[in-house]
Design an enzyme around this catalytic site. Structure first.
Site, short mmCIF file in Angstrom:
data_model
loop_
_atom_site.label_atom_id
_atom_site.label_comp_id
_atom_site.label_asym_id
_atom_site.label_seq_id
_atom_site.Cartn_x
_atom_site.Cartn_y
_atom_site.Cartn_z
N SER A 81 0.88 -1.16 0.00
CA SER A 81 0.00 0.00 0.00
C SER A 81 0.92 1.22 0.00
O SER A 81 2.10 1.11 0.26
CB SER A 81 -0.91 -0.01 1.22
OG SER A 81 -0.16 -0.30 2.36
N LYS A 113 -5.23 8.33 -9.24
CA LYS A 113 -5.44 7.19 -8.33
C LYS A 113 -6.88 6.73 -8.49
O LYS A 113 -7.80 7.34 -7.96
CB LYS A 113 -5.16 7.63 -6.89
CG LYS A 113 -5.14 6.50 -5.91
CD LYS A 113 -4.60 6.98 -4.56
CE LYS A 113 -4.54 5.84 -3.57
NZ LYS A 113 -5.86 5.20 -3.37
N LYS A 305 -3.87 12.47 -1.76
CA LYS A 305 -5.32 12.28 -1.67
C LYS A 305 -6.05 13.61 -1.74
O LYS A 305 -5.72 14.55 -1.02
CB LYS A 305 -5.67 11.59 -0.34
CG LYS A 305 -5.18 10.16 -0.24
CD LYS A 305 -6.23 9.20 -0.79
CE LYS A 305 -6.01 7.80 -0.28
NZ LYS A 305 -6.91 7.42 0.78
N CYS A 399 -41.50 4.34 19.82
CA CYS A 399 -41.10 3.55 18.66
C CYS A 399 -41.94 3.96 17.45
O CYS A 399 -43.16 4.07 17.56
CB CYS A 399 -41.31 2.07 18.96
SG CYS A 399 -41.07 1.01 17.54
N CYS A 402 -44.32 0.50 16.88
CA CYS A 402 -45.27 0.00 17.89
C CYS A 402 -45.66 1.07 18.91
O CYS A 402 -46.51 0.83 19.76
CB CYS A 402 -44.69 -1.22 18.60
SG CYS A 402 -43.36 -0.80 19.75
ZN LIG Z 1 -41.29 -0.92 18.69
#
Ligand SMILES: [Zn+2]
Length: 655
Positions: A81, A113, A305, A399, A402
């Site tokens: 490398s 590159k 780079k 959530c 749910c």
């Molecule tokens: Zn849930």
């Protein structure tokens, strides 16, 4: 001193985790630029405090071992490398060092590159006989079947002399976009970027699939020079029918080098392929030999780079997604914008701490970065463009599926409702996915339908469900149900590492599951493994170890594992031999060698040998460096074969 040691240890762990993300999971979470900054800090600390250097430091490695499924191929000449640089000043100092050490002002070759995957191609008597990935630099994987499908790679050349050509395989940006569109339609995981998809395509087992991926290749050199210089060899390769990049240029002065690096950069946006920098190499082979190399990289070349590409767009909203482990992740919904050749409309924000750190508000103009090899990421807000209409990103309380109250654990918000259909759906999708149990026919829509019908709650239900009742379901019919049951049956014989991955423990990806299966051999053994035993395995960090031990104590996973085991799934690995020329042989090192002892020990282990704890008559070899003492005496007395460093290296290289 204490705090330096702490910082060093933390740095090692952090880089190890990034290495796994990058090399093992092909899913980096930071840009190359940020990674290199961490890595340099590590090298600095190791130079300043050599007493701290750990055997498992990332500086001791340059890559990762090959994945299973493809044969290993040892490179005759190591695929090194390159060291990286980020500024003209650093480039100047590289050139100055070359001038100083060679006592000449030699020409350099400057090349773009290409952001792809390096390969090594062997031609004998004019025919392509072998192709391998870079792998860890010493050992790659056999990908000849796929390379043969790449039209830019000649299968025959008129050169009859043996030739080992090094090249960069890449996927054109347009092909990459098309491939991802198709994968999205098929519900498959998207590739992060063209480099990622080129590397993935090369490792396909089915070359017919690879042939559809439209890969290409630029040759960038030979494994060892044959002509008078690198540039001369490149021109020869071009004449022999290899694709050599048009922007490769021989530069006589430092000024010319810098001009051409800037020129390549100015072309970056308009190319049909991605580049992430320029490579500057000493042209003359004789001078290259004189400059030599370090353990990791040659001293005659450097990669310059370019920084990651940026774009600005509007943050329309932040959505929350619940995954298989119940973790709720914020996702930025963006006004679609083009960056690095692909259109970005969504970007993960990882967690709420990150949202806070970024200081972004809904309605903000945000900056977006997409490096050559990372998924797009939001890097901050443009505060000066605020109108006052923006609003804070709300903390998730419930959530999204749910509506159960979320629990905060460190940076994560988690839905802990055992009945949550969002988490369950995530777990089922994960379990049946191609890289897990690969149950064809169990797509997202069928999972959703069966969940709605209450027939499917956990992956264990897949093995106990009454499939006959599906025969009357709309859009299914006898044939598809037969196929489905056949696929379910077939999945029962999946190897342990696939089952382990499919179970979906937090932090356990495909490669980690393979490593765990290999190291611990069975679920029963893994269940009793301590965090210390887990972290002793290279590539498993402290956080991952903690996640695994905690999960294996939770009823949710214990019950799932038990039911799946009852269904006959495999929870033990099959035994296999490691192989290698040192198989069955033991080594011991004494005295001072030219490199750290750990380097030699790693090489021995890689080749199948073992490290002995002391000298005995059962020891196969003692490697003796300078100032070897009592161990050498004892070995000679017992008639153990003693090797110098050079003799040992010759043995190792013969493999
Ligand atoms: Zn849930």
């Amino acid at each position: 001193m204490e705090s330096i040691k702490k910082e060093y240890d933390r740095l090692v762990e952090e880089i190890k985790q990034h290495d796994i993300n990058y090399y093992v999971n092909d899913a980096p979470v930071i840009s190359d630029y940020d990674y290199d900054r961490l890595y340099r800090r590590l090298l600095e600390m190791e130079t300043e405090h050599p007493e701290l250097v750990r055997d498992d430091s990332p500086s001791r490695r340059v890559g990762a071992p090959p994945v299973e499924g493809l044969e290993s191929i040892r490179h005759e000449v190591r695929m090194m490398s390159l060291n990286n640089t980020y500024s003209d000043a650093e480039l100047d100092s590289f050139i100055a060092t070359v001038y100083k050490e060679t006592l000449e002002e030699p020409p350099f070759v400057v090349e773009p590159k290409i952001d792809g995957a390096s390969v090594s191609l062997v031609y004998e008597k004019g025919g392509l006989i072998s192709a391998a990935t870079r792998g860890d630099g010493a050992v790659g994987e056999d990908i000849l079947h796929n390379v043969r499908t790449i039209r830019a790679v000649p299968l025959v050349t008129e050169e009859t002399q043996r030739l080992v050509v090094r090249g960069e395989v890449y996927m054109p940006v347009e092909s990459f976009s098309k491939l991802n569109e198709k994968r999205e339609e098929e519900g498959l995981t998207l590739f992060a970027n063209p480099r990622n998809s080129a590397a993935g395509s090369l490792k396909l087992l089915d070359s017919r699939e690879c042939a559809k991926r439209n890969l290409s290749m630029f040759a960038f050199g030979l494994d060892k020079g044959q002509g008078e210089s690198h540039f001369a060899d490149l021109m020869r390769l071009k004449r022999l029918g290899f694709r050599v990049n048009d922007m490769v240029k021989l530069c006589k002065t430092a000024e010319e080098v810098k001009e051409h690096v800037a020129f390549i950069r100015s072309k970056r946006e308009s190319l049909s392929y991605e580049i992430d920098g320029a490579v500057i190499k000493v042209d003359n082979y004789r001078l290259r030999d004189r400059l030599g190399m370090t353990i990791k990289a040659p001293k005659w070349a450097i990669a310059y780079k370019y920084p990651a590409e940026q774009a600005v767009t509007k943050l329309l909203d932040v959505e929350f997604q619940v995954g298989r482990t119940g973790t709720v992740t914020p996702v930025a919904i963006l006004e679609p914008v083009k960056v690095s050749g692909s259109t970005v409309a969504r970007a993960t924000l990882h967690n709420m701490d990150e949202v806070e750190r970024l200081g972004i508000r809904i309605g903000d103009y945000v900056s977006l970065e997409k490096g050559g090899d990372v998924i797009p990421k939001v890097t901050g807000a443009l505060a000066e463009r605020r109108t006052g209409e923006e609003r804070a990103v709300p903390l998730p309380e419930n959530c999204p599926v749910c509506h159960h109250k979320l629990v905060r654990e460190d940076v994560a918000f988690r839905c802990v409702n055992p009945e949550c259909t969002g988490t369950a759906r995530g777990a089922l999708r994960h379990f049946t996915a191609r890289n897990a149990m690969d149950i064809r026919g169990f797509g997202e829509s069928l999972i959703d339908r069966l969940m709605d019908l209450g027939m499917l709650k956990t992956p264990a239900d897949i093995y106990t469900m009454d499939y006959n009742s599906l025969r009357t379901m709309e859009g299914l019919g006898n044939k598809s149900v037969d196929n489905l049951t056949a696929a379910v049956e077939e999945s029962r014989s999946k190897p342990f590492e696939k089952v382990l991955f499919a179970v979906g423990l937090p932090s356990v990806g495909v490669r980690t599951a393979e490593i765990l299966a290999q190291e611990f051999g069975s679920i029963d053994r893994l269940k009793t493994a301590t965090e210390e035993e887990l972290t002793a395995v290279y590539s498993i960090g402290a956080l991952v170890a903690q996640d695994i031990t905690e999960a294996l104590r939770q009823p949710k996973y214990i019950n799932l594992i038990n039911s799946l085991r009852e269904a006959g799934l495999r929870f033990e690995a099959e035994k296999k031999d490691a192989g290698g020329i040192f198989e069955g042989q033991t080594f011991l090192i004494t005295g001072t060698l030219s490199r750290p002892r750990a380097d030699f020990e790693e090489l021995i282990k890689n080749l199948g040998g073992k490290i002995a704890s002391g000298v005995s008559k059962n020891l196969s070899y003692l490697i003796a460096g300078e100032k070897a003492g009592s161990k050498l005496e004892k070995a000679e007395k017992l008639g153990v074969r003693v090797l110098t460093e050079d003799e040992f290296m010759n043995m190792a290289e013969r493999s």
